[in-house]
Enzyme design. Structure first.
Site, PDB file in Angstrom:
ATOM      1  N   TYR A 257      39.992  34.947  42.454  1.00 45.82           N
ATOM      2  CA  TYR A 257      40.742  36.182  41.946  1.00 45.82           C
ATOM      3  C   TYR A 257      40.266  35.776  40.344  1.00 45.82           C
ATOM      4  CZ  TYR A 257      45.347  33.653  40.849  1.00 45.82           C
ATOM      5  OH  TYR A 257      46.369  32.849  41.147  1.00 45.82           O
ATOM      6  N   GLU A 258      40.340  37.165  39.924  1.00 43.47           N
ATOM      7  CA  GLU A 258      39.574  38.162  38.782  1.00 43.47           C
ATOM      8  C   GLU A 258      38.705  38.032  38.728  1.00 43.47           C
ATOM      9  OE1 GLU A 258      42.299  39.516  36.961  1.00 43.47           O
ATOM     10  OE2 GLU A 258      43.979  38.628  38.105  1.00 43.47           O
TER      11      GLU A 258
END
Lengths: 603, 603
Positions: free
Chosen positions: A446-447
């Protein structure tokens, strides 16, 4: 087992003996008063909070998970999460590095960053709730209107409300240009927003009175692709009045949770599908510039993700170490070490030590690097000299993808190694070790996946300015090399560091030339390239730490054991981990053909 | 998604075009009649069974897990498991490579091994039930009395009963010399066995009428340590009569399940705590020689564990590939590839291909290697020439730890890479990808941790006979190198293979010399050394496969796409995976000091 003790001694070492933060902060008017005592005290108290309040909820939160009620669309967090959050906000922790004018304590980012290492080590799933709020705070602070800031920031700073980041849709994650959520302007300058979002961490929960969603959507006249995306503020409960600052809650907004995901890990954090059905929102920043505004959030979030894996590396290490000292199994090959017992503790075995030291080195290298990077953020924000700010900003740009990808890849390797130390017992949930591995796995995704970080680093941060940012950071390493080049005791560190620095330059130029012929060469080299740079950075920090340790050990006859440990860890890093670059450089140089030659249908 | 198709074409390629199994089996009187048609037919039917019967239960089995009833001590397997097992035994699958005199089909181990790859790819947790039974079959066949064999083997061969291996106790896993379970001789030549075992896979379940436990325990007069351990047969239900072969079930034996473990993965398989409270058992083999007898089981089990990870690698690859072809996200850096769509399928991106090809190469390299190793087991068992049997036995001894550790480490890397291809979707349970990763993790631990495999390889298999077994296998590689040394089209494979072979010799000698000074040098080098040998083996098989592909492609103008794919995969392997040896050799050579220098209390 499943215990955590904040690594305060190592944090102090990094902050005061390696980075000299007090001196650095004195140059920043905003933080000139922040001395070592204040920092140490904050970290000590933060460590206590992490270890005593949220660490005990980590395992139970994983086992219980979050609960979703389809009838009310409500999400209930695991037992104890809400109460711990109350303690957190009552103690004022959310305000740590927030601006005083909104109720913050104005402490530097570097302190908050190490505080988050401890929170994540104790309980990553729980920490994501306040962590995302802090990201929303930063985004609003940078791009919100005065009215928005006056209304929302005090609530985020106090922790009374939490925040989210609503980017991903089912058909687009990396490629936000494809997103479909629509925002229709209303007469009162608000917007009606309609669409569906997925993977919204902390999108719905029972821990705070209100949730401030930052939502990416398209205006009716938006250009196609990523240049047509705007950012909106969509609170779960609408404020009673936009002009007041009492923040009393009005009616429920038309944004709700449709389901929560069953995931590999971070079970204590609710990953929500969010539905917006004409929800009321307000534009943040300029129309069609939503991705730019969101990147303020994303950059901070990327270092934050690195800190998640750093925390997990540290806590996994502590627990594996505890086990390795207690567990009796086999005799040392070089002779019985514990004759009074039926077998030797497994820490006598070289391969067990290899796994423990891998985690120890990645924790300590990551801590020094992350603290340095956070300090550059403080400089970027507050140094009075624009030139210094620019240099710091360039370093932050260059180093952030390394912090995200290198630290999370290492976290995955290290937690898995620590789990392996426990053998079969590590595979059993009760040990807590397998949870660290499962939790650590999301951090590579994620990110921005680690593959995207690698492209960002090589394509955008290195090649786009013809290596200017890299040269600037390289010059700093070169200065260190020259400063200690004649120091015989440093030779074992300086020689390989200098060797790698030369290789990085050659490699960068080689890729740049190949990429001019074929842009796929960037994608083909990027992942290995990022890890090479990661090692260059860690080698640089381990060399600095070794220098401090050598100086201290020379001062004292027997030497503080801390410095002996540090020196051994640095030696281990140079002997066992840095050599990964030998492979990585070959991979990065091997070119695109070995990846692209195969027709899609022949896979 | 979550689909599986048996890789029959690649299996046929390995068996018939690379290994020429038909010709090899003709030399073994027992298997002289086993021709390519029979083998292909069995694998095709086996693939159908795996894909259609047990693959659909993999995800549901993981989500549901096993159920334990503390009142009755009964374990219920996930829905569908029992019915699938009935289909399995009705089709006669357990008998595949069992001896005809006990109801078996006498097919070679190499066929059974590839059959198990498919079962594991479809459902590792389910496959462990019949897999352990087959291990028990082999152990009893080798060490049981005629009476024991006549009574128990037909039941294991038919699958009516299943088997287990009860080794581990709470305080001892690797170090079985510490075990405490006691066996007291009775007047009727049986024993009363008392103690507690943990981590007993398939120790209790509802799939078969009886369970044949093979239990390690100590006799009253046993010497201390691992030389005082005996092996016992402890059925869940006692046979009505020891002399009959009707196998009707008598009374319940005093062995029962006390709990099942909550684990990271393989949720569909019951990992049991087993309590023996004066349970009736019978000695297998000689007193105090239990570990030797158990090693028959363990060796087969170790290749079996390698096949578990090979299966997971293959199925993870197939599902990641499917996703990479369908998922649209971003444009290719080298120009739009699918202008008719909103974005390109992610398989256009070099880094996505890198992850896919890593799994593809590890699957195909592992398959060739495992099939070769299984064929050596067939030769060891059935070749008429004792000298050939000895050579085969030596190769099996040398290569088994590599099959276990290298294949399972690679399976962990590959399944994690495949999960990464799916981005956030891979972290969601529903995708099925994260289960492959969780399931793959146990394979690095059980049947001897990978660290133990490395010690077994370097300490016992290589150094103990002064490298004789390694030299013998090396000579075979050398012959291949010389045979193709002047073949220009093979140069890209032969040169690095020959280079690595030379380096392995040097490395082995260097470690041998250092180990004479300090036995910890073995433990310090072992894990890296095993991976170096793993790559030597894979490079050898990829070079052989490339040769076959080159010959075939020369024959045909456009060429069978299969061979083009194989050649590309081989090139990828040599360009991207083999270079790991550059790092591994540095690590293996770096010595024990960087691991052992740190005092225990300074960790």
């Amino acid at each position: 087992m499943r215990e955590y003790r904040a690594p305060l001694r190592d944090m102090q070492f990094v902050l005061h003996e390696v980075l000299h933060v007090e001196k650095e902060l004195q140059q920043l008017p905003k933080h000139a008063e922040t001395d070592a005592d204040i920092i140490n005290q904050v970290l000590e108290e933060g460590g206590k909070f992490a270890a005593s309040v949220i660490a005990p909820l980590n395992y139970s939160g994983d086992r219980e998970g979050c609960h979703f009620d389809p009838a009310s669309h409500a999400v209930t967090t695991p037992q104890g999460f809400k109460a711990a959050y109350q303690q957190y906000i009552q103690a004022g922790w959310p305000a740590l590095s927030c601006a005083q004018e909104y109720g913050g304590q104005d402490l530097p980012v570097v302190v908050n960053t190490l505080f988050y290492e401890m929170l994540n080590a104790a309980n990553q799933a729980w920490t994501m709730y306040p962590g995302l709020s802090h990201g929303a705070y930063e985004c609003l602070l940078a791009h919100g209107t005065e009215q928005q800031k006056n209304l929302y920031l005090p609530q985020l700073v106090s922790g009374a409300w939490t925040g989210t980041m609503c980017l991903t849709e089912a058909h687009c994650g990396t490629d936000l240009g494809l997103l479909r959520t629509k925002a229709i302007p209303q007469a009162d300058e608000s917007y009606k927003i309609t669409g569906s979002k997925i993977f919204i961490s902390a999108g719905e929960h029972d821990m705070a009175a209100n949730i401030v969603h930052l939502v990416l959507a398209r205006l009716p006249d938006a250009p196609a692709g990523s240049k047509g995306i705007s950012l909106f503020l969509v609170p779960k409960f609408l404020p009673n009045s936009l002009s007041n600052t009492d923040a009393s809650l009005g009616e429920r907004n038309a944004i709700s949770c449709g389901a929560i995901e069953e995931k590999m890990g971070i079970h204590g954090n609710a990953t929500c599908q969010m539905h917006l059905d004409g929800a009321t929102g307000w534009l943040i920043g300029e129309p069609h510039k939503g991705l730019n505004a969101m990147f303020v959030f994303m950059n901070a979030a990327r270092l934050g993700v690195g800190m998640q894996s750093l925390g997990l590396t540290e806590v996994a290490y502590q627990n594996a170490l505890h086990y390795a000292k207690e567990r009796l199994q086999m005799r040392s090959l070089s002779g019985v070490k514990a004759p009074e017992q039926a077998a030797d503790p497994i820490i006598v075995h070289p391969d067990v030590r290899r796994m423990l030291l891998t985690a120890k080195a990645y924790a300590e290298g990551g801590r020094a690097f992350a603290a340095y990077l956070a300090l550059q953020i403080d400089k970027e924000l507050h140094h009075p000299d624009a030139k210094v700010r620019q240099i710091a900003a360039d370093q932050v740009a260059l180093l952030t993808p390394i912090a995200k990808a290198f630290m999370t890849d290492n976290g995955w390797l290290a937690t898995s190694d620590c789990m392996q130390v426990l053998g079969g017992h590590g595979y059993i949930c009760e040990s807590g070790m397998e949870q660290y591995v499962r939790d650590a796995r999301i951090n590579m995704i994620y990110e921005g996946t680690n593959g995207i970080q690698a492209l960002d680093l090589l394509g955008r941060k290195v090649l786009q300015d013809q290596g200017a940012k890299l040269r600037q950071f390289g010059a700093q390493i070169q200065a260190f090399i020259e400063q200690h080049g004649l120091d015989e005791s440093m030779d074992e560190f300086i020689t390989p560091l200098a060797d790698l620095a030369v290789k990085v330059n050659k490699l960068t130029m080689e890729i740049a030339m190949k990429a001019q012929q074929n842009p796929d060469e960037v994608g083909a080299a990027a992942t290995a390239y990022l890890r090479v740079l990661g090692h260059l950075v860690y080698a640089y920090f381990f060399a600095q730490m070794a220098k401090v340790a050598l100086v201290e050990l020379e001062k004292q006859e027997h030497g503080d054991p801390f410095y002996r440990s540090k020196l051994s860890t640095a030696r281990f890093y140079f002997a066992r981990l840095l050599p990964e670059t030998a492979t990585l450089i070959r991979q990065a140089r091997s070119g695109a053909a070995n990846l692209m030659a195969l027709d899609v249908e022949l896979f």
